[in-house]
Design a protein around this motif. Structure first.
Motif, short mmCIF file in Angstrom:
data_model
loop_
_atom_site.label_atom_id
_atom_site.label_comp_id
_atom_site.label_asym_id
_atom_site.label_seq_id
_atom_site.Cartn_x
_atom_site.Cartn_y
_atom_site.Cartn_z
N LYS A 593 0.83 -1.22 0.00
CA LYS A 593 0.00 0.00 0.00
C LYS A 593 0.86 1.28 0.00
O LYS A 593 0.54 2.26 -0.67
CB LYS A 593 -0.92 0.02 1.23
N THR A 594 1.96 1.27 0.78
CA THR A 594 2.81 2.47 0.87
C THR A 594 3.45 2.77 -0.48
O THR A 594 3.52 3.92 -0.91
CB THR A 594 3.92 2.25 1.93
N VAL A 595 3.91 1.70 -1.17
CA VAL A 595 4.51 1.87 -2.50
C VAL A 595 3.45 2.40 -3.48
O VAL A 595 3.70 3.34 -4.24
CB VAL A 595 5.11 0.53 -3.00
N ALA A 596 2.26 1.79 -3.44
CA ALA A 596 1.18 2.20 -4.36
C ALA A 596 0.83 3.68 -4.14
O ALA A 596 0.68 4.45 -5.10
CB ALA A 596 -0.04 1.32 -4.13
N HIS A 597 0.75 4.08 -2.88
CA HIS A 597 0.39 5.47 -2.55
C HIS A 597 1.47 6.42 -3.05
O HIS A 597 1.18 7.45 -3.67
CB HIS A 597 0.21 5.60 -1.03
N GLN A 598 2.74 6.05 -2.78
CA GLN A 598 3.85 6.92 -3.22
C GLN A 598 3.90 7.00 -4.75
O GLN A 598 4.23 8.03 -5.32
CB GLN A 598 5.19 6.40 -2.66
N ALA A 599 3.54 5.90 -5.42
CA ALA A 599 3.52 5.90 -6.88
C ALA A 599 2.52 6.93 -7.41
O ALA A 599 2.79 7.66 -8.36
CB ALA A 599 3.19 4.50 -7.40
N SER A 600 1.34 6.99 -6.75
CA SER A 600 0.32 7.98 -7.16
C SER A 600 0.87 9.40 -7.00
O SER A 600 0.75 10.25 -7.90
CB SER A 600 -0.95 7.85 -6.32
N LEU A 601 1.47 9.66 -5.83
CA LEU A 601 2.02 11.01 -5.56
C LEU A 601 3.11 11.36 -6.57
O LEU A 601 3.17 12.48 -7.09
CB LEU A 601 2.60 11.08 -4.14
N THR A 602 4.00 10.37 -6.84
CA THR A 602 5.12 10.62 -7.75
C THR A 602 4.59 10.86 -9.17
O THR A 602 5.07 11.75 -9.88
CB THR A 602 6.10 9.42 -7.73
N GLU A 603 3.56 10.10 -9.55
CA GLU A 603 2.99 10.28 -10.89
C GLU A 603 2.43 11.69 -11.04
O GLU A 603 2.65 12.36 -12.05
CB GLU A 603 1.89 9.23 -11.12
N GLN A 604 1.73 12.15 -9.99
CA GLN A 604 1.18 13.52 -10.03
C GLN A 604 2.30 14.54 -10.19
O GLN A 604 2.22 15.48 -10.99
CB GLN A 604 0.42 13.82 -8.72
N ARG A 605 3.37 14.33 -9.44
CA ARG A 605 4.51 15.28 -9.47
C ARG A 605 5.13 15.30 -10.87
O ARG A 605 5.44 16.35 -11.43
CB ARG A 605 5.53 14.83 -8.42
#
Length: 610
Positions: A593-605
């Motif tokens: 879940k932590t990786v998936a969440h960070q992936a979303s944030l990084t994609e937005q960035r």
């Protein structure tokens, strides 16, 4: 000359006589042979072989009469010569000799045991033949049945039989394993108890133990006997240096086993060792110096077992612990070494470490190290640094040890060219600064230290030193979170090593590197931009994110770092050219879940900045 003529005559007669000839005529010839062998064994043995007499002997042995002990004795004498052992085997002497082991006559058994033992000595053919004929099994059974007898003649026979088994199994792991599975060990231990007055037999048992104790499978059997008590009791009685050495040679391999370590401590071995140290510490005699080393090394070995170590620590109040501490300030290098190693062993749990730091042991170790800065003893340096490293593990000890000046003394060894010392020095500093921001900043802005670390990061011949240097470099940044430290590392040329460290095969090192690089990017991206580009940081991160074997925390920290470097134009361009956005969006469905969440944030960035 008369002897030589008589010998030739006797050999000729023996060849003519058949096994069923009158025993008197055979006996006369055998007596003549024994006399000649006593006079000149090598020459006589050569003649016996030349004239083909060996081929007659199996028949003589099979006849079993009053001459039999003499025939076996002749074989025993002849087999003292290396060049005669293979011929004895080739002449077929082993099967009839092994048959003789089944008789009851003590003299026959004695001479047969000697003959077999001598044929086995350093002879692969001899051992194989005895093995094939099942000789060892019969001898082992004899020893077992005779073990309790205190009759002097039996003592002699037991000594010969033990010697035979020793020659049979010496330097041969599979034959030693065979003896162990026959249950020889408990029998030999019993011999040591019953026959402690019989010097020859106890020596033979000790040599046999020395052989067998090297084998891992023997330790369990030894642990189920009272070997510890017997050896300590025997040691107490010894005054001769050689005897003590023999016992030491058995104790050292046995003490590698944790169960036996505890048994030896319970049996009072430690008191014996302390006594040896006290008796030999001021002596220059070579044998005393050797004994001091053996005793103090053995002491350190006993402390490697958790239970035996705690037993001797006794909450820091143990007399043994106190005595060992007194070795550290000694003027004897061997005792200094053993004292420091003992402290390192006592410092294997937090409670002991905290107690030791509170009672001032650090000062003793620092004084010891100070004595060894110039042209010092490398083993002592290594041991004292090992002790300090272990003591620095509990969090409450770190600030106390820093206050005591540990880092200053340790830094004096930066100039050391010895990899073991370098390795421990790095480990000690890394332990000390863990969670200690001020100390990390102080050391991290020490340009001499950082330059040395960068140099050691390239020590390809010494993987341990290389790994520890990288880890300390990363730790200085992680624990200080200081821009000044980051600048010192950049100036020292350390960034490329942290990027390489992110590709390590050890996940813990990868992680430490990524966290440190994230801090570098966050604290001073402008200054480090060039180093990041030349070290191919972006390609490394791309590889870590696309590698399915990368651990979740590696992927997470790689994405954090990608976000941190987006403020740099050249790095931003690299991120775009490698299509990071595709890699990151595929991680949005990651099971973690932590990786998936960070992936979303990084994609937005990445989307916002594309």
């Amino acid at each position: 000359m008369i002897l030589s003529d008589n010998l030739s005559e006797a050999l000729k007669t023996l060849k003519l006589l058949s096994a069923d000839s009158t025993s008197d005529s055979v006996e006369g010839c055998l007596d003549c042979l024994l006399k000649a062998l006593a006079h000149n064994n090598v020459e006589t043995s050569g003649k016996i072989q030349e004239m083909g007499v060996l081929a007659m002997i199996p028949a003589l042995l099979s006849a079993q009469n009053s001459c039999t002990p003499k025939v076996a004795n002749i074989i025993a004498e002849v087999a003292k010569n290396e060049f005669m052992r293979s011929p004895c085997v080739e002449a077929g002497l082993i099967p009839p000799l092994v048959q003789l082991l089944n008789c009851k006559d003590q003299e026959i058994l004695l001479q047969t045991g000697r003959a077999l033992g001598n044929i086995c000595y350093d002879s692969h053919e001899g051992r194989s033949a005895v093995d094939a004929a099942g000789g060892a099994q019969i001898v082992a059974e004899h020893i077992k049945s005779l073990a309790e007898s205190t009759d002097p003649a039996t003592g002699k026979l037991l000594t010969v039989f033990c010697g035979m088994l020793m020659n049979y199994s010496n330097d041969n792991d599979s034959l030693q394993a065979q003896l162990i599975s026959m249950g020889v060990i408990p029998t030999l231990v019993r011999l040591l108890g019953v026959h402690s007055q019989n010097t020859a037999l106890t020596e033979m048992c000790l040599i046999a133990f020395g052989n067998l104790a090297e084998l891992e499978s023997s330790k369990e059997q030894f642990a189920s006997t009272n070997i510890a008590e017997e050896l300590v009791r025997l040691f107490h009685k010894q005054v001769e240096h050689e005897k003590k050495e023999m016992i030491f040679e058995v104790l050292a391999p046995l003490a590698e086993n944790d169960v036996i370590k505890l048994q030896l401590v319970d049996a009072g071995l430690v008191e014996c060792l302390l006594e040896v140290v006290a008796q030999t510490v001021d002596s220059d005699r070579e044998e005393d110096v050797a004994q001091l080393k053996t005793a103090s090394d053995l002491m350190v070995l006993l402390l490697l077992g958790d239970e035996s170590m705690q037993k001797l620590f006794e909450g820091g109040k143990g007399s043994v612990f106190q005595r060992v501490l007194s070795w550290v300030p000694s003027n004897n290098h061997q005792l200094q070494l053993a004292g420091a190693l003992a402290i390192a062993n006592f410092a294997r749990n937090d409670g002991n470490c905290i107690h030791m730091v509170d009672t001032g042991i650090v000062q003793k170790l620092l004084e010891l190290l100070d004595r060894h800065v110039e042209e010092g003893n490398v083993t002592v340096q290594h041991a004292a640094l090992s002790a300090l490293r272990n003591l620095a593990i509990p969090v409450v000890n770190k600030s106390k040890m820093l206050l005591a000046g540990v880092s200053d003394v340790v830094l004096k060894f930066l100039k050391s060219e010895m990899p073991p010392v370098q390795f421990k020095l790095l480990g000690t500093l890394r332990m000390l600064i863990d969670t200690q921001a001020d100390a990390a900043e102080q050391l991290g802005t020490n340009s001499k230290l950082v330059e040395r670390l960068v140099e050691w990061c390239e020590a390809k011949d010494h993987a341990g030193v290389m790994g520890e240097s990288n880890r300390l470099l990363s730790a200085l940044i992680r624990h200080s979170k200081s821009k000044n430290v980051v600048r010192t590392v950049i100036q020292g040329g350390g960034i490329k090593h942290l990027v390489t460290m992110a590709t390590s095969e050890h996940m813990i090192m990868q992680n430490e590197a990524l966290v440190a690089l994230g801090l570098v990017a966050a604290l001073d991206l402008d200054s480090t931009e060039k180093d990041f580009v030349s070290a191919n940081l972006v390609q490394v991160l791309h590889k870590l994110l696309t590698d399915e074997h990368s651990a979740p925390e590696i992927k997470y920290n790689s994405m954090i770092l990608i976000c941190s470097v987006m403020g740099s134009e050249p790095l931003h361009k690299e991120v775009q050219s490698l299509a990071f956005i595709d890699v990151v969006s595929s991680l949005r469905s990651h099971e973690n879940k932590t990786v998936a969440h960070q992936a979303s944030l990084t994609e937005q960035r990445l989307t916002a900045q594309s």
